[in-house]
Design a protein around this motif. Structure first.
Motif, PDB file in Angstrom:
ATOM      1  N   THR A   1      -2.188  -6.800   2.127  1.00  0.00           N
ATOM      2  CA  THR A   1      -1.297  -5.639   2.117  1.00  0.00           C
ATOM      3  C   THR A   1       0.083  -5.980   2.640  1.00  0.00           C
ATOM      4  O   THR A   1       0.287  -6.983   3.304  1.00  0.00           O
ATOM      5  CB  THR A   1      -1.889  -4.503   2.976  1.00  0.00           C
ATOM      6  OG1 THR A   1      -0.980  -3.405   2.972  1.00  0.00           O
ATOM      7  CG2 THR A   1      -2.109  -4.934   4.404  1.00  0.00           C
TER       8      THR A   1
ATOM      9  N   ILE B   1       0.833  -1.189   0.000  1.00  0.00           N
ATOM     10  CA  ILE B   1       0.000   0.000   0.000  1.00  0.00           C
ATOM     11  C   ILE B   1       0.868   1.240   0.000  1.00  0.00           C
ATOM     12  O   ILE B   1       2.028   1.221   0.392  1.00  0.00           O
ATOM     13  CB  ILE B   1      -0.945   0.030   1.218  1.00  0.00           C
ATOM     14  CG1 ILE B   1      -0.132   0.117   2.516  1.00  0.00           C
ATOM     15  CG2 ILE B   1      -1.844  -1.157   1.247  1.00  0.00           C
ATOM     16  CD1 ILE B   1      -0.978   0.397   3.714  1.00  0.00           C
TER      17      ILE B   1
ATOM     18  N   THR C   1      -7.285  -2.209   5.048  1.00  0.00           N
ATOM     19  CA  THR C   1      -5.930  -1.724   4.813  1.00  0.00           C
ATOM     20  C   THR C   1      -5.624  -0.498   5.660  1.00  0.00           C
ATOM     21  O   THR C   1      -4.529  -0.370   6.221  1.00  0.00           O
ATOM     22  CB  THR C   1      -5.734  -1.390   3.321  1.00  0.00           C
ATOM     23  OG1 THR C   1      -5.945  -2.565   2.538  1.00  0.00           O
ATOM     24  CG2 THR C   1      -4.326  -0.877   3.061  1.00  0.00           C
TER      25      THR C   1
END
Length: 260
Positions: free
Chosen positions: A257, A10, A136
């Motif tokens: 992630t 991310i 996330t």
């Protein structure tokens, strides 16, 4: 159990959002004022929230204000533009369903046109969230706490009583697969009445992250809101949650992630 969390990386969204807000703070509404676009947008958003103004009316007010200001001006003409300026994202996908025939309805339909016995009370509203984005955000924000708790749990340094089902098996799983950056969710369904005068109820489908320490696991800001159901009857679980559970299963297979 969500799969290996190292598969996707991310961006550092906090830095990006901070830079955007700084840039917006330098933008003025028009050349005859010192009021910035950011300050005006925040103040307007707070005003309509306190006043409980609908989105339709808020759009009309914004357009009216924009027309009153000197031209050219940077004032947003609708709520979508205003929220984009402030980096406030809409994580919800809304749908209306008829609980009699189980069909999806158009957003403007007050009741199902195909069901002869249909009434407004036979319409339910479902709001599904972008689970990946919300998960996330939480995981990246709490990455340090997650890793510390997992380390103490897998190294047998965690001395508190187990607070999750199958905790012993989970601990053995961490020890057996130390290279797998596992993330686990406990799913919750809760319902509450919205108003006393009617039977309208709100049902929430949420998730808590097992890898968070117990003292912060159930805090509201650390819970993942997956879906909401608003209706006059108890929800049909398959009709309500089929889409969300499919998304969770896909996340389980793909991972999420590389945030910790």
């Amino acid at each position: 159990m969500i799969g290996d969390s190292k598969k996707f990386k991310i961006k550092d969204t906090d830095d990006e959002n901070g830079n955007k807000l700084t840039q917006h703070h330098k933008i003025l509404l028009h050349k005859y004022t010192n009021i910035s676009l950011q300050d005006a947008s925040i103040e307007f958003l707070q005003l309509i929230r306190r006043s409980q103004i609908s989105k339709i009316n808020a759009n009309q007010i914004l357009l009216f204000i924009k027309r009153l200001l000197p031209c050219p001006n940077t004032a947003p003409s609708n709520m979508t533009n205003l929220l984009n300026y402030l980096n406030i994202f809409n994580y919800f996908t809304t749908r209306k369903i008829c609980i009699l025939c189980r069909k999806d309805l158009k957003h403007y339909q007050a009741k199902c046109n195909d069901c002869l016995m249909a009434e407004c009370k036979h319409v339910a509203h479902i709001l599904d969230t972008d689970i990946l984005s919300l998960l996330t955000c939480v995981v990246s924000r709490l990455a340090d706490q997650i890793q510390k708790y997992k380390d103490s749990f897998s190294n047998n340094t965690y001395q508190q009583p187990y607070d999750i089902p199958f905790a012993k098996q989970y601990q053995q799983l961490l020890i057996k697969y130390p290279e797998q950056n596992l993330l686990s969710l406990i799913l919750h369904v809760d319902g509450a009445s919205l108003v006393k005068s009617t039977k309208l109820k709100l049902w929430l489908f949420t998730a808590s992250i097992v890898e968070l320490p117990p003292n912060i696991r159930m805090k509201r800001q650390n819970m993942i809101l997956i879906s909401m159901y608003i209706g006059y009857t108890e929800p049909d679980v398959k009709l309500w949650l089929a889409s969300s559970l499919t998304t969770i299963n896909n996340l389980k297979k793909k991972g999420i992630t590389d945030s910790y």
